[in-house]
Scaffold this motif. Sequence first.
Motif, mmCIF file in Angstrom:
data_model
loop_
_atom_site.group_PDB
_atom_site.id
_atom_site.type_symbol
_atom_site.label_atom_id
_atom_site.label_comp_id
_atom_site.label_asym_id
_atom_site.label_seq_id
_atom_site.Cartn_x
_atom_site.Cartn_y
_atom_site.Cartn_z
ATOM 1 N N PRO A 1 16.561 7.163 5.515
ATOM 2 C CA PRO A 1 17.415 6.536 4.540
ATOM 3 C C PRO A 1 16.870 6.632 3.134
ATOM 4 O O PRO A 1 17.781 6.249 2.475
ATOM 5 C CB PRO A 1 16.986 4.931 4.923
ATOM 6 N N CYS B 1 12.764 16.036 6.549
ATOM 7 C CA CYS B 1 11.949 14.926 6.546
ATOM 8 C C CYS B 1 11.870 14.396 7.783
ATOM 9 O O CYS B 1 12.531 14.718 8.792
ATOM 10 C CB CYS B 1 12.486 14.069 5.609
ATOM 11 N N GLY C 1 8.139 1.902 -4.235
ATOM 12 C CA GLY C 1 9.057 0.897 -4.366
ATOM 13 C C GLY C 1 9.351 0.342 -5.645
ATOM 14 O O GLY C 1 10.431 -0.407 -6.035
ATOM 15 N N ASN D 1 11.987 8.683 6.868
ATOM 16 C CA ASN D 1 12.498 8.838 5.564
ATOM 17 C C ASN D 1 13.859 9.113 5.273
ATOM 18 O O ASN D 1 14.132 9.222 4.111
ATOM 19 C CB ASN D 1 11.540 9.798 4.815
ATOM 20 N N VAL E 1 -0.859 11.019 -0.042
ATOM 21 C CA VAL E 1 -0.190 10.014 0.647
ATOM 22 C C VAL E 1 0.719 10.675 1.608
ATOM 23 O O VAL E 1 1.277 10.142 2.546
ATOM 24 C CB VAL E 1 0.666 9.105 -0.207
ATOM 25 N N LEU E 2 0.901 11.975 1.353
ATOM 26 C CA LEU E 2 2.007 12.645 2.157
ATOM 27 C C LEU E 2 1.305 13.412 3.357
ATOM 28 O O LEU E 2 1.871 13.498 4.643
ATOM 29 C CB LEU E 2 2.682 13.732 1.481
ATOM 30 N N LEU F 1 12.869 8.030 -5.990
ATOM 31 C CA LEU F 1 14.492 8.415 -6.433
ATOM 32 C C LEU F 1 14.446 8.951 -7.732
ATOM 33 O O LEU F 1 15.176 10.248 -7.566
ATOM 34 C CB LEU F 1 15.230 6.995 -6.638
ATOM 35 N N ILE G 1 13.113 21.383 -1.387
ATOM 36 C CA ILE G 1 12.453 20.317 -2.013
ATOM 37 C C ILE G 1 11.255 19.949 -1.067
ATOM 38 O O ILE G 1 11.489 19.839 0.262
ATOM 39 C CB ILE G 1 13.277 19.179 -2.127
ATOM 40 N N GLU G 2 10.079 20.273 -1.508
ATOM 41 C CA GLU G 2 8.854 19.838 -0.791
ATOM 42 C C GLU G 2 7.875 19.045 -1.432
ATOM 43 O O GLU G 2 8.165 18.587 -2.785
ATOM 44 C CB GLU G 2 8.053 21.152 -0.732
ATOM 45 N N GLU G 3 6.901 18.557 -0.784
ATOM 46 C CA GLU G 3 5.944 17.617 -1.200
ATOM 47 C C GLU G 3 6.123 16.517 -2.171
ATOM 48 O O GLU G 3 5.439 16.320 -3.232
ATOM 49 C CB GLU G 3 4.703 18.680 -2.128
ATOM 50 N N LEU H 1 15.853 19.934 2.557
ATOM 51 C CA LEU H 1 14.771 19.370 2.578
ATOM 52 C C LEU H 1 14.557 19.142 4.075
ATOM 53 O O LEU H 1 15.531 18.731 4.630
ATOM 54 C CB LEU H 1 14.257 18.245 1.531
HETATM 55 N N1 ACO Z 1 13.227 3.685 4.405
HETATM 56 C C1 ACO Z 1 14.027 3.044 3.995
HETATM 57 N N2 ACO Z 1 14.419 3.008 2.718
HETATM 58 C C2 ACO Z 1 13.629 3.618 1.753
HETATM 59 C C3 ACO Z 1 12.498 4.018 2.215
HETATM 60 C C4 ACO Z 1 12.208 4.235 3.761
HETATM 61 N N3 ACO Z 1 10.780 4.838 4.256
HETATM 62 N N4 ACO Z 1 11.683 4.446 1.197
HETATM 63 C C5 ACO Z 1 12.370 4.124 -0.081
HETATM 64 N N5 ACO Z 1 13.558 3.639 0.564
HETATM 65 C C6 ACO Z 1 14.483 3.143 -0.381
HETATM 66 C C7 ACO Z 1 13.901 2.145 -1.280
HETATM 67 O O1 ACO Z 1 14.092 0.753 -0.640
HETATM 68 C C8 ACO Z 1 15.074 2.109 -2.392
HETATM 69 O O2 ACO Z 1 16.256 1.451 -2.004
HETATM 70 P P1 ACO Z 1 17.224 0.441 -2.927
HETATM 71 O O3 ACO Z 1 17.911 1.435 -4.131
HETATM 72 O O4 ACO Z 1 18.371 -0.105 -2.255
HETATM 73 O O5 ACO Z 1 16.113 -0.606 -3.642
HETATM 74 C C9 ACO Z 1 15.440 3.706 -2.539
HETATM 75 O O6 ACO Z 1 15.087 4.182 -1.271
HETATM 76 C C10 ACO Z 1 14.540 4.463 -3.540
HETATM 77 O O7 ACO Z 1 13.404 4.088 -3.362
HETATM 78 P P2 ACO Z 1 12.113 4.516 -4.220
HETATM 79 O O8 ACO Z 1 11.294 3.164 -4.819
HETATM 80 O O9 ACO Z 1 12.478 5.461 -5.107
HETATM 81 O O10 ACO Z 1 10.985 5.134 -3.258
HETATM 82 P P3 ACO Z 1 9.447 5.476 -3.594
HETATM 83 O O11 ACO Z 1 9.033 5.597 -5.041
HETATM 84 O O12 ACO Z 1 8.492 4.289 -2.649
HETATM 85 O O13 ACO Z 1 9.310 6.589 -2.731
HETATM 86 C C11 ACO Z 1 8.850 8.051 -0.846
HETATM 87 C C12 ACO Z 1 9.674 6.934 -1.544
HETATM 88 C C13 ACO Z 1 8.662 9.170 -1.496
HETATM 89 C C14 ACO Z 1 9.071 8.293 0.630
HETATM 90 C C15 ACO Z 1 7.370 7.348 -0.923
HETATM 91 O O14 ACO Z 1 7.451 6.080 -0.093
HETATM 92 C C16 ACO Z 1 6.329 8.353 -0.229
HETATM 93 O O15 ACO Z 1 5.561 8.941 -0.945
HETATM 94 N N6 ACO Z 1 5.902 8.279 0.870
HETATM 95 C C17 ACO Z 1 4.814 8.725 1.615
HETATM 96 C C18 ACO Z 1 4.948 10.289 1.469
HETATM 97 C C19 ACO Z 1 6.314 10.935 1.984
HETATM 98 O O16 ACO Z 1 6.507 10.618 3.295
HETATM 99 N N7 ACO Z 1 6.874 11.904 1.525
HETATM 100 C C20 ACO Z 1 8.244 12.338 1.696
HETATM 101 C C21 ACO Z 1 7.999 13.463 2.720
HETATM 102 S S1 ACO Z 1 9.493 14.515 2.848
HETATM 103 C C22 ACO Z 1 9.280 15.823 1.750
HETATM 104 O O17 ACO Z 1 8.359 15.855 1.184
HETATM 105 C C23 ACO Z 1 10.704 16.646 1.512
#
Ligand code: ACO
Length: 167
Positions: free
Chosen positions: A149, A143, A116, A147, A45-46, A121, A105-107, A141
């Motif tokens: 926010p 990003c 969601g 991502n 998914v990443l 988090l 922090i990665e992956e 990290l």
């Molecule tokens: N934009 C704005 N807010 C966001 C986003 C976003 N893209 N993603 C999550 N949030 C917010 C949520 O709404 C939530 O807010 P709240 O506390 O006010 O309700 C808070 O952040 C926590 O969200 P989670 O439910 O923990 O997020 P989720 O489990 O969906 O994981 C993630 C977020 C990891 C970005 C997921 O969407 C994902 O796997 N995306 C695809 C892969 C990716 O992009 N990974 C990050 C790469 S960067 C790296 O690896 C260093």
Amino acid sequence: MATPKGLFSPDLISPKVASAFPESYQIRPLEQEDYHKGFFECIQVLTSTGDVSEEQFNERYDWMKTKGEGIHYFLVIEHQNQIVGTGTIVVERKFIHNLGNIAHIEEIAIRKEHQGKKLGLKMIQALSSLAKNVGCYKSILGCSEENEPFYVKCGFEKGGRTMKQYY
Ligand code: ACO
């Protein structure tokens, strides 16, 4: 001390953070069997992973567990026998800042159907607890803007820019 089943001892994850996951979701170190629990489907998914055979996976896993000991800490979230989340820290030992250690922090990846639910988090909280427990004074990290926010909600602040060069 007994050799841990996974990549490293689960005791390095804060018990408070680990117990904050919903009941059917378990945060734990990567295990070799995770190849058959959809580890690659989750991380895809990443980004693309290429077609990694079980033998290649095991070779990398063994390297991380032996030569990469104390450096590579890979966490997964398991739900109903399937890997639904991944995340890792790579510990860098520096000469600056009094020989400080920092965590990269990665992956970070949560399967689409599980996004969601605050698993991302909680994954970051688990990695942060791990980073502190292995002696890091900060985590960094890179990003996408999209991502940002999410990481702000996880307690991160913007610091500098990421540059890259491909080989
Ligand atoms: N934009 C704005 N807010 C966001 C986003 C976003 N893209 N993603 C999550 N949030 C917010 C949520 O709404 C939530 O807010 P709240 O506390 O006010 O309700 C808070 O952040 C926590 O969200 P989670 O439910 O923990 O997020 P989720 O489990 O969906 O994981 C993630 C977020 C990891 C970005 C997921 O969407 C994902 O796997 N995306 C695809 C892969 C990716 O992009 N990974 C990050 C790469 S960067 C790296 O690896 C260093």
